[in-house]
Design a protein around this motif. Structure first.
Motif, PDB file in Angstrom:
ATOM      1  N   SER A  91      -0.183  37.960   0.191  1.00 42.41           N
ATOM      2  CA  SER A  91       0.624  38.629   1.092  1.00 42.41           C
ATOM      3  C   SER A  91       1.518  37.521   1.832  1.00 42.41           C
ATOM      4  CB  SER A  91      -0.493  39.099   2.211  1.00 42.41           C
ATOM      5  OG  SER A  91       0.246  40.079   3.010  1.00 42.41           O
ATOM      6  N   PRO A  92       2.749  38.089   2.100  1.00 44.40           N
ATOM      7  CA  PRO A  92       3.891  37.158   2.581  1.00 44.40           C
ATOM      8  C   PRO A  92       3.559  36.202   3.930  1.00 44.40           C
ATOM      9  CG  PRO A  92       4.719  39.369   2.706  1.00 44.40           C
ATOM     10  CD  PRO A  92       3.522  39.485   2.166  1.00 44.40           C
ATOM     11  N   ALA A  93       3.283  37.114   5.109  1.00 44.84           N
ATOM     12  CA  ALA A  93       3.429  36.477   6.445  1.00 44.84           C
ATOM     13  C   ALA A  93       1.864  36.652   6.881  1.00 44.84           C
ATOM     14  CB  ALA A  93       4.256  37.364   7.246  1.00 44.84           C
ATOM     15  N   LYS A  94       1.713  35.551   7.748  1.00 42.68           N
ATOM     16  CA  LYS A  94       0.265  35.403   8.287  1.00 42.68           C
ATOM     17  C   LYS A  94       0.267  36.147   9.507  1.00 42.68           C
ATOM     18  CE  LYS A  94      -2.708  31.717  10.198  1.00 42.68           C
ATOM     19  NZ  LYS A  94      -2.653  30.112  10.109  1.00 42.68           N
ATOM     20  N   TYR A  95       1.363  36.528  10.301  1.00 42.16           N
ATOM     21  CA  TYR A  95       1.533  37.044  11.537  1.00 42.16           C
ATOM     22  C   TYR A  95       2.685  38.171  11.510  1.00 42.16           C
ATOM     23  CZ  TYR A  95      -1.202  33.024  13.304  1.00 42.16           C
ATOM     24  OH  TYR A  95      -2.309  32.168  13.325  1.00 42.16           O
ATOM     25  N   TRP A  96       2.501  39.387  11.779  1.00 44.48           N
ATOM     26  CA  TRP A  96       3.447  40.552  11.775  1.00 44.48           C
ATOM     27  C   TRP A  96       3.708  40.872  13.077  1.00 44.48           C
ATOM     28  CZ3 TRP A  96       6.049  42.494   7.337  1.00 44.48           C
ATOM     29  CH2 TRP A  96       5.572  41.954   6.159  1.00 44.48           C
ATOM     30  N   GLU A 131      -4.065  37.037  18.235  1.00 50.13           N
ATOM     31  CA  GLU A 131      -4.682  35.831  17.546  1.00 50.13           C
ATOM     32  C   GLU A 131      -3.998  34.628  18.014  1.00 50.13           C
ATOM     33  OE1 GLU A 131      -3.968  36.468  13.162  1.00 50.13           O
ATOM     34  OE2 GLU A 131      -5.020  38.341  13.601  1.00 50.13           O
ATOM     35  N   LEU A 132      -4.957  33.476  18.051  1.00 57.07           N
ATOM     36  CA  LEU A 132      -4.360  32.223  18.240  1.00 57.07           C
ATOM     37  C   LEU A 132      -3.337  31.729  17.237  1.00 57.07           C
ATOM     38  CD1 LEU A 132      -4.495  29.533  19.798  1.00 57.07           C
ATOM     39  CD2 LEU A 132      -6.333  28.772  18.085  1.00 57.07           C
ATOM     40  N   PHE A 133      -2.027  31.407  17.580  1.00 52.83           N
ATOM     41  CA  PHE A 133      -1.014  31.097  16.652  1.00 52.83           C
ATOM     42  C   PHE A 133      -1.387  29.771  16.041  1.00 52.83           C
ATOM     43  CE2 PHE A 133       3.411  29.276  15.722  1.00 52.83           C
ATOM     44  CZ  PHE A 133       3.499  30.150  14.603  1.00 52.83           C
ATOM     45  N   GLU A 134      -1.546  29.708  14.527  1.00 48.60           N
ATOM     46  CA  GLU A 134      -1.694  28.442  13.981  1.00 48.60           C
ATOM     47  C   GLU A 134      -0.848  28.458  12.891  1.00 48.60           C
ATOM     48  OE1 GLU A 134      -6.212  27.396  14.791  1.00 48.60           O
ATOM     49  OE2 GLU A 134      -5.928  29.011  13.242  1.00 48.60           O
ATOM     50  N   PRO A 135       0.316  27.839  12.822  1.00 48.39           N
ATOM     51  CA  PRO A 135       1.297  27.899  11.749  1.00 48.39           C
ATOM     52  C   PRO A 135       0.765  27.158  10.659  1.00 48.39           C
ATOM     53  CG  PRO A 135       2.084  26.377  13.429  1.00 48.39           C
ATOM     54  CD  PRO A 135       1.000  27.096  14.059  1.00 48.39           C
ATOM     55  N   ARG A 136       1.359  27.465   9.291  1.00 51.54           N
ATOM     56  CA  ARG A 136       0.697  26.981   7.972  1.00 51.54           C
ATOM     57  C   ARG A 136       1.036  25.653   7.916  1.00 51.54           C
ATOM     58  NH1 ARG A 136      -1.004  31.123   4.730  1.00 51.54           N
ATOM     59  NH2 ARG A 136      -0.021  33.103   5.403  1.00 51.54           N
ATOM     60  N   THR A 137       2.083  25.048   8.281  1.00 48.07           N
ATOM     61  CA  THR A 137       2.293  23.604   8.516  1.00 48.07           C
ATOM     62  C   THR A 137       2.544  23.125   9.893  1.00 48.07           C
ATOM     63  OG1 THR A 137       3.623  23.709   6.272  1.00 48.07           O
ATOM     64  CG2 THR A 137       3.918  21.990   7.607  1.00 48.07           C
ATOM     65  N   GLU A 138       1.764  22.364  10.373  1.00 47.52           N
ATOM     66  CA  GLU A 138       1.712  22.031  11.920  1.00 47.52           C
ATOM     67  C   GLU A 138       3.037  21.397  12.186  1.00 47.52           C
ATOM     68  OE1 GLU A 138      -0.831  18.688  14.875  1.00 47.52           O
ATOM     69  OE2 GLU A 138      -1.279  19.097  12.662  1.00 47.52           O
ATOM     70  N   GLY A 139       3.418  21.904  13.355  1.00 47.49           N
ATOM     71  CA  GLY A 139       4.791  21.671  13.982  1.00 47.49           C
ATOM     72  C   GLY A 139       5.899  22.213  13.413  1.00 47.49           C
ATOM     73  N   PHE A 140       5.694  23.159  12.320  1.00 47.84           N
ATOM     74  CA  PHE A 140       6.979  23.598  11.653  1.00 47.84           C
ATOM     75  C   PHE A 140       6.503  25.438  11.698  1.00 47.84           C
ATOM     76  CE2 PHE A 140       7.277  19.699  10.237  1.00 47.84           C
ATOM     77  CZ  PHE A 140       8.605  19.267  10.122  1.00 47.84           C
ATOM     78  N   VAL A 141       7.586  26.267  11.831  1.00 46.97           N
ATOM     79  CA  VAL A 141       7.417  27.728  11.809  1.00 46.97           C
ATOM     80  C   VAL A 141       8.336  28.350  10.858  1.00 46.97           C
ATOM     81  CG1 VAL A 141       7.424  29.724  13.097  1.00 46.97           C
ATOM     82  CG2 VAL A 141       6.241  27.799  14.286  1.00 46.97           C
TER      83      VAL A 141
END
Length: 325
Positions: free
Chosen positions: A265-270, A15-25
Motif C-alpha cells: 500500500s502506498p501511503a502510511k497516512y491518508w 495516530e502518532l506521526f512517525e515518518p518512514r525516514t526520520e526527519g524527512f516527509v
C-alpha cells in the motif's frame, strides 16, 4: 522535535506521526484536472494542505511535497475526456487548454499565498511509467485485457487480498455491485461492474492517445496518481492527501493498483479535506448555488453584497478544521 498526531483516514483515528525516514516527509496531494478555472472548493483543499506543508516544515521536517496536474484520462460519465471536451468547447488544442488552466491555477494559488509544491508532475509526462505499472498489474494477475483496453479485476483482487479493497472508504464490494459509478464506461467489456480501466483504447476521434502494448490509447485516471506518487516518493511514502470526494473511488483504486503492482500500500497516512459549503449546501452550478474566487474578490455576484480580499477569504476558510465542512 515535539510529537505530532494526524487523523489517518485509513484507520479512522488519530495516530502518532512517525515518518518512514526520520526527519524527512514525503507527501503527495491529488492536484486539479486542468480543463476549466479552479473551483473555490478546490482552493480550500489546496490552502489546507499548504498549511499542513508549512506546519511540517515548521516542525523541522524536510518535506518533499508532490502535487500533480491531471491533463489526460479523467473521464466524464459519458466517457469523454475532460481535457478533450474543454478543447472542443474552447476550439483549442488539448495542450492549449492544459496550459491555459494550469496558468490560471498557479495564478490563483499565488493569490492565496500558497507555497508551490516541490514537484508538480503532469500525467502526460509519465505515460511510460503508467504503461509499466499496467504491465506489472497484468504480470501479477490482477488485470485483464479486452479489445485493447485493460481493466483491474476488483473481485479477483478482493478474493485474494481480503480486506484490502474498501479499507479506506469503508465500502463493501457487494454493495458496489449495484451502485458502481463507472456504469457508462465500456461496461459490457468488463467481467464485473466494479472493475475499472487502467488503460483505455482510444476511439478514432479521441485526440489524446499514446502507443502501448495493448492499443493506441490513454491511461486510467486512478493509475496516474499511483505512477507519479511512487516515482517521486517511492513505493511506500508518508502522507497521501486530497479532497474527501476522492476517497472513493479514486484513492481506493490507487491502493488496489499499488498493491497489485508492487505488493504494498502506498501511503502510511491518508489525509482528507472536507468540502466547502455555500448556504449550507454543496456548491452547484445547475441550481445557481456557486461563486467563483474572482467573484468573491470583485463583489460581482448576487450572493454577496461586497468584495472580499483574498486573505480575508483564506482566513475565513482556515477558521474551520480541514476535516470539517
Amino acid at each position: 522535535m515535539s510529537q505530532l498526531q494526524l487523523h489517518n483516514s485509513l484507520s479512522r483515528k488519530k495516530e502518532l506521526f512517525e515518518p518512514r525516514t526520520e526527519g524527512f516527509v514525503g507527501m503527495y496531494v491529488c492536484g486539479p484536472t486542468v480543463y476549466n478555472d479552479v473551483h473555490l472548493g478546490n482552493c480550500r483543499t489546496f490552502v489546507n494542505f499548504d498549511v499542513i506543508y508549512r506546519f511540517l516544515i515548521h516542525k523541522g521536517y524536510k518535506v518533499r511535497y508532490v502535487r500533480n496536474i491531471t491533463d489526460v484520462g479523467h473521464l466524464l460519465d459519458d466517457g469523454e475526456d475532460r481535457i478533450a471536451k474543454g478543447a472542443r468547447l474552447d476550439k483549442l488544442e488539448p495542450m492549449e487548454v492544459v496550459q491555459k488552466y494550469t496558468n490560471g491555477f498557479h495564478d490563483m494559488m499565488s493569490i492565496f499565498n500558497t507555497i508551490p509544491p516541490s514537484i508538480e508532475p503532469h500525467a502526460t509526462g509519465h505515460i511510460i511509467e503508467q504503461i509499466q505499472m499496467v504491465q506489472d498489474i497484468l504480470d501479477n494477475g490482477w488485470g485483464y485485457e479486452v479489445n485493447g483496453s485493460v481493466y483491474f479485476d476488483v473481485q479477483k483482487f478482493d478474493s485474494e487480498n481480503e480486506g484490502v479493497y474498501g479499507m479506506l472508504s469503508g465500502r463493501k464490494l457487494e454493495d458496489l455491485l449495484s451502485e458502481t459509478r463507472d456504469n457508462l464506461k465500456n461496461q459490457s467489456e468488463k467481467r464485473n461492474p466494479t472493475d475499472f480501466a487502467i488503460w483505455m483504447k482510444a476511439s478514432p476521434e479521441h485526440i489524446m492517445r499514446w502507443p502501448s502494448p495493448w492499443s493506441d490509447g490513454f491511461p486510467g485516471w486512478h493509475l496516474e496518481c499511483s505512477a507519479m506518487s511512487t516515482k517521486y516518493l517511492g513505493k511506500e511514502f508518508d502522507i497521501h492527501g486530497g479532497g474527501g470526494d476522492l476517497k472513493f473511488p479514486h484513492h481506493e483504486n490507487e491502493i488496489a493498483q499499488n498493491v497489485g503492482a508492487c505488493g504494498c500500500s502506498p501511503a502510511k497516512y491518508w489525509l482528507h479535506a472536507n468540502m466547502l459549503l455555500m448556504n449550507g449546501r454543496k456548491m452547484s452550478k445547475s441550481d445557481g448555488n456557486t461563486i467563483d474566487p474572482p467573484q468573491l474578490f470583485s463583489g460581482e455576484s448576487e450572493h454577496i453584497s461586497k468584495a472580499y480580499a483574498p486573505m480575508a477569504v483564506k482566513f475565513f476558510m482556515l477558521q474551520s478544521h480541514y476535516r470539517s465542512t
